[in-house]
Motif scaffolding. Structure first.
Motif, PDB file in Angstrom:
ATOM      1  N   ALA A  91      39.481  31.207  45.739  1.00  0.00           N
ATOM      2  CA  ALA A  91      40.304  31.510  46.917  1.00  0.00           C
ATOM      3  C   ALA A  91      39.572  30.544  48.132  1.00  0.00           C
ATOM      4  O   ALA A  91      38.460  30.546  47.993  1.00  0.00           O
ATOM      5  CB  ALA A  91      40.122  32.936  47.254  1.00  0.00           C
ATOM      6  N   TRP A  93      39.064  29.229  51.816  1.00  0.00           N
ATOM      7  CA  TRP A  93      38.130  29.910  53.124  1.00  0.00           C
ATOM      8  C   TRP A  93      39.259  30.618  54.025  1.00  0.00           C
ATOM      9  O   TRP A  93      40.470  30.468  54.137  1.00  0.00           O
ATOM     10  CB  TRP A  93      37.507  28.986  54.237  1.00  0.00           C
ATOM     11  CG  TRP A  93      36.384  28.317  53.364  1.00  0.00           C
ATOM     12  CD1 TRP A  93      36.456  27.222  52.432  1.00  0.00           C
ATOM     13  CD2 TRP A  93      35.186  28.609  53.414  1.00  0.00           C
ATOM     14  NE1 TRP A  93      35.383  26.937  51.724  1.00  0.00           N
ATOM     15  CE2 TRP A  93      34.559  27.888  52.682  1.00  0.00           C
ATOM     16  CE3 TRP A  93      34.387  29.539  54.205  1.00  0.00           C
ATOM     17  CZ2 TRP A  93      33.025  27.668  52.413  1.00  0.00           C
ATOM     18  CZ3 TRP A  93      32.871  29.557  53.822  1.00  0.00           C
ATOM     19  CH2 TRP A  93      32.306  28.641  53.233  1.00  0.00           C
ATOM     20  N   ALA A  94      38.710  31.916  54.566  1.00  0.00           N
ATOM     21  CA  ALA A  94      39.538  32.790  55.472  1.00  0.00           C
ATOM     22  C   ALA A  94      40.079  31.994  56.540  1.00  0.00           C
ATOM     23  O   ALA A  94      39.225  31.081  57.169  1.00  0.00           O
ATOM     24  CB  ALA A  94      38.786  33.892  55.883  1.00  0.00           C
ATOM     25  N   ARG A 100      38.293  38.240  63.689  1.00  0.00           N
ATOM     26  CA  ARG A 100      37.116  37.744  62.915  1.00  0.00           C
ATOM     27  C   ARG A 100      36.190  36.980  63.630  1.00  0.00           C
ATOM     28  O   ARG A 100      34.949  36.991  63.548  1.00  0.00           O
ATOM     29  CB  ARG A 100      37.735  36.579  61.957  1.00  0.00           C
ATOM     30  CG  ARG A 100      36.615  36.151  61.052  1.00  0.00           C
ATOM     31  CD  ARG A 100      37.284  35.477  59.849  1.00  0.00           C
ATOM     32  NE  ARG A 100      37.912  36.282  58.939  1.00  0.00           N
ATOM     33  CZ  ARG A 100      39.183  36.339  58.694  1.00  0.00           C
ATOM     34  NH1 ARG A 100      40.059  35.426  59.363  1.00  0.00           N
ATOM     35  NH2 ARG A 100      39.767  37.084  57.699  1.00  0.00           N
TER      36      ARG A 100
ATOM     37  N   ARG B  27      34.865  34.530  53.652  1.00  0.00           N
ATOM     38  CA  ARG B  27      35.681  34.038  52.268  1.00  0.00           C
ATOM     39  C   ARG B  27      36.973  35.215  52.152  1.00  0.00           C
ATOM     40  O   ARG B  27      36.862  36.272  52.824  1.00  0.00           O
ATOM     41  CB  ARG B  27      34.826  34.137  51.371  1.00  0.00           C
ATOM     42  CG  ARG B  27      33.665  33.368  51.427  1.00  0.00           C
ATOM     43  CD  ARG B  27      34.268  31.851  51.273  1.00  0.00           C
ATOM     44  NE  ARG B  27      35.182  31.414  50.098  1.00  0.00           N
ATOM     45  CZ  ARG B  27      34.451  30.912  49.096  1.00  0.00           C
ATOM     46  NH1 ARG B  27      33.284  30.649  49.017  1.00  0.00           N
ATOM     47  NH2 ARG B  27      35.401  30.722  48.224  1.00  0.00           N
ATOM     48  N   ARG B  28      38.111  34.523  51.392  1.00  0.00           N
ATOM     49  CA  ARG B  28      39.107  35.417  51.397  1.00  0.00           C
ATOM     50  C   ARG B  28      39.036  36.010  49.707  1.00  0.00           C
ATOM     51  O   ARG B  28      39.725  37.022  49.657  1.00  0.00           O
ATOM     52  CB  ARG B  28      40.262  34.538  51.378  1.00  0.00           C
ATOM     53  CG  ARG B  28      40.780  34.511  52.844  1.00  0.00           C
ATOM     54  CD  ARG B  28      42.223  34.159  53.038  1.00  0.00           C
ATOM     55  NE  ARG B  28      42.207  32.900  53.141  1.00  0.00           N
ATOM     56  CZ  ARG B  28      43.307  32.100  53.231  1.00  0.00           C
ATOM     57  NH1 ARG B  28      44.536  32.834  53.026  1.00  0.00           N
ATOM     58  NH2 ARG B  28      43.532  30.963  53.606  1.00  0.00           N
ATOM     59  N   SER B  29      38.347  35.544  48.764  1.00  0.00           N
ATOM     60  CA  SER B  29      38.308  36.264  47.313  1.00  0.00           C
ATOM     61  C   SER B  29      37.501  37.423  47.465  1.00  0.00           C
ATOM     62  O   SER B  29      36.460  37.497  47.937  1.00  0.00           O
ATOM     63  CB  SER B  29      37.771  35.072  46.676  1.00  0.00           C
ATOM     64  OG  SER B  29      37.275  35.789  45.350  1.00  0.00           O
ATOM     65  N   ASP B  93      43.502  38.173  47.367  1.00  0.00           N
ATOM     66  CA  ASP B  93      43.223  37.622  48.644  1.00  0.00           C
ATOM     67  C   ASP B  93      43.125  38.754  49.803  1.00  0.00           C
ATOM     68  O   ASP B  93      43.929  39.704  49.987  1.00  0.00           O
ATOM     69  CB  ASP B  93      44.381  36.485  49.124  1.00  0.00           C
ATOM     70  CG  ASP B  93      44.233  35.804  50.596  1.00  0.00           C
ATOM     71  OD1 ASP B  93      43.312  36.501  51.180  1.00  0.00           O
ATOM     72  OD2 ASP B  93      44.496  34.970  50.583  1.00  0.00           O
ATOM     73  N   VAL B  94      42.079  39.112  50.155  1.00  0.00           N
ATOM     74  CA  VAL B  94      41.766  40.149  51.081  1.00  0.00           C
ATOM     75  C   VAL B  94      42.656  40.091  52.347  1.00  0.00           C
ATOM     76  O   VAL B  94      42.921  41.088  52.870  1.00  0.00           O
ATOM     77  CB  VAL B  94      40.342  40.375  51.423  1.00  0.00           C
ATOM     78  CG1 VAL B  94      39.325  40.868  50.312  1.00  0.00           C
ATOM     79  CG2 VAL B  94      39.638  39.051  52.068  1.00  0.00           C
ATOM     80  N   ASP B  95      42.877  38.888  52.781  1.00  0.00           N
ATOM     81  CA  ASP B  95      43.739  38.765  54.079  1.00  0.00           C
ATOM     82  C   ASP B  95      45.092  39.504  53.910  1.00  0.00           C
ATOM     83  O   ASP B  95      45.955  39.805  54.685  1.00  0.00           O
ATOM     84  CB  ASP B  95      43.990  37.301  54.537  1.00  0.00           C
ATOM     85  CG  ASP B  95      42.545  36.884  55.160  1.00  0.00           C
ATOM     86  OD1 ASP B  95      41.628  37.961  55.285  1.00  0.00           O
ATOM     87  OD2 ASP B  95      42.370  35.905  55.817  1.00  0.00           O
ATOM     88  N   LYS B  96      45.631  39.451  52.636  1.00  0.00           N
ATOM     89  CA  LYS B  96      46.954  39.620  52.196  1.00  0.00           C
ATOM     90  C   LYS B  96      47.073  41.335  51.831  1.00  0.00           C
ATOM     91  O   LYS B  96      48.169  41.648  51.712  1.00  0.00           O
ATOM     92  CB  LYS B  96      47.506  38.863  51.076  1.00  0.00           C
ATOM     93  CG  LYS B  96      47.907  37.532  51.648  1.00  0.00           C
ATOM     94  CD  LYS B  96      48.765  36.711  50.494  1.00  0.00           C
ATOM     95  CE  LYS B  96      48.882  35.244  51.140  1.00  0.00           C
ATOM     96  NZ  LYS B  96      49.022  34.423  50.006  1.00  0.00           N
TER      97      LYS B  96
END
Lengths: 192, 102
Positions: A91, A93-94, A100, B27-29, B93-96
Motif C-alpha cells: 500500500a 503512503w497515506a 492527519r 501508512r495505509r496498509s 486500505d485503511v483510508d477507504k
C-alpha cells in the motif's frame, strides 16, 4: 578490580549503543519499507535488539519471552498473512489531510514533552541513583512467584484474554469461509 | 546500574514510540499499521522494564509480560480481520474503510 569494572562498563556501553541504533534504525525500516514482507523482517531485528536491552536491564525472563512470543509467534503469523495476501498487501503512503496533520502535530508535541520531562528530572537528580538489586532479579523464579502471588488475578485474566482472542480468530475465519461458500451462488454484495 | 542511565532508556523508548505513531499515521496498509502498533507497545514495554529495574521492583516486568499477551491477542484478531477483509475482496486500505464514519 577497577580495571575489570571499567572494561565491563565499556562493553555495556558498546552493546547499548549498538542495540539502540539497531532498534531505531529497524523501527524506521518497518515504517519506510514499501513491501510488508521486508517490514516484518525488520520488525524481527527491532524485537531482537529490544531483547538485548532487556538483558542489559537484567530482565532475563522478559527478554526470553520477547524472543519466543514476538519473533517466534507474532512475526511468523504476520509473515503467513503477508504471504497469503501476496501483492495485495502493498500500500502506498497515506495522503495528506487536516486531521492527519493535527494528529501528527499533537503526537510530536506529546513525545517531545516526554523527552523534556525525562531530561529535566535527570537534571534534578531525581532518577540519578537506581536501587540495588539481587542477582535473582528478573529470573523466571522471581517472575513466577510474583505472578502467582501478588498478581494472580492478572494471570488468570490473561488466560481469559488469550481464550477470547483464539475464539475471535476462529469465528472470523469460520464466518469468512461461510460467506465464501455463499458468494459462489449469490451475487457480490460487498463492493462499495 | 552500569552503562547508560535511566533517562537514556526513556529517550530511546519515546523515540521508538514516535516511530510507531508515524507508522500508524503515514501508512495505509493495515498490515503496516499493525506492525507499527507492535512497535508502540514495545516502546511502552521498554519504559516499564526500565522503571522496574530502577526501583528494583518486579511488578513492572509483570506488567510488561501482560502487555505482551495483549499484543499477541491484538495481532491475532487484527490479522484475522485483514484476512476476512481480503476474502470479502475489500480494499486493503485503511483510508477507504470509512463505513462507520459518522
Amino acid at each position: 578490580m577497577l580495571v575489570a569494572n571499567l572494561a565491563g562498563d565499556i562493553i555495556v556501553w558498546f552493546v547499548w549503543i549498538a542495540a539502540a541504533f539497531t532498534l531505531l534504525g529497524s523501527g524506521m525500516a518497518v515504517v519506510l519499507f514499501q513491501n510488508p514482507f521486508y517490514s516484518a523482517l525488520a520488525l524481527i531485528l527491532n524485537l531482537g535488539s529490544l531483547a538485548v536491552l532487556y538483558l542489559l536491564l537484567q530482565a532475563e525472563f522478559v527478554a526470553a519471552a520477547q524472543v519466543l512470543v514476538y519473533a517466534g509467534a507474532i512475526v511468523v503469523l504476520f509473515l503467513f498473512v503477508i504471504a497469503y495476501l501476496g501483492g495485495r498487501a502493498d500500500a502506498p503512503w497515506a495522503g495528506s489531510g487536516r486531521v492527519r496533520f493535527i494528529a501528527t502535530a499533537v503526537a510530536t508535541i506529546a513525545i517531545s514533552a516526554e523527552i523534556v520531562v525525562a531530561v529535566a528530572i535527570e537534571a534534578d537528580e531525581g532518577l540519578a541513583t537506581s536501587q540495588e538489586i539481587s542477582s535473582s532479579f528478573g529470573s523466571p523464579r522471581e517472575i513466577g512467584e510474583l505472578f502467582l502471588s501478588n498478581h494472580l488475578l492478572a494471570f488468570e485474566v490473561t488466560s481469559i484474554v488469550l481464550f477470547i482472542a483464539a475464539v475471535g480468530a476462529a469465528v472470523l475465519g469460520a464466518g469468512a469461509r461461510r460467506r465464501d461458500a455463499g458468494a459462489t451462488t449469490t451475487t457480490e454484495d460487498t463492493t462499495s | 546500574m552500569s552503562g547508560p542511565g535511566i533517562v537514556a532508556y526513556l529517550v530511546l523508548s519515546s523515540l521508538l514510540f514516535g516511530i510507531g505513531v508515524a507508522g500508524v499515521l503515514l501508512r495505509r496498509s493495515p498490515l503496516i499499521v499493525l506492525l507499527a502498533l507492535e512497535i508502540m507497545l514495545n516502546a511502552s514495554n521498554l519504559a516499564l522494564v526500565v522503571f522496574s529495574r530502577h526501583w528494583a521492583n518486579g511488578d513492572g516486568q509483570i506488567f510488561a509480560l501482560t502487555v505482551m499477551v495483549v499484543a499477541a491477542s491484538e495481532a491475532v484478531i487484527g490479522l484475522g480481520l485483514i484476512v476476512a477483509m481480503s476474502r470479502r475482496k475489500l480494499p486493503l486500505d485503511v483510508d477507504k474503510m470509512a463505513h462507520m464514519k459518522g
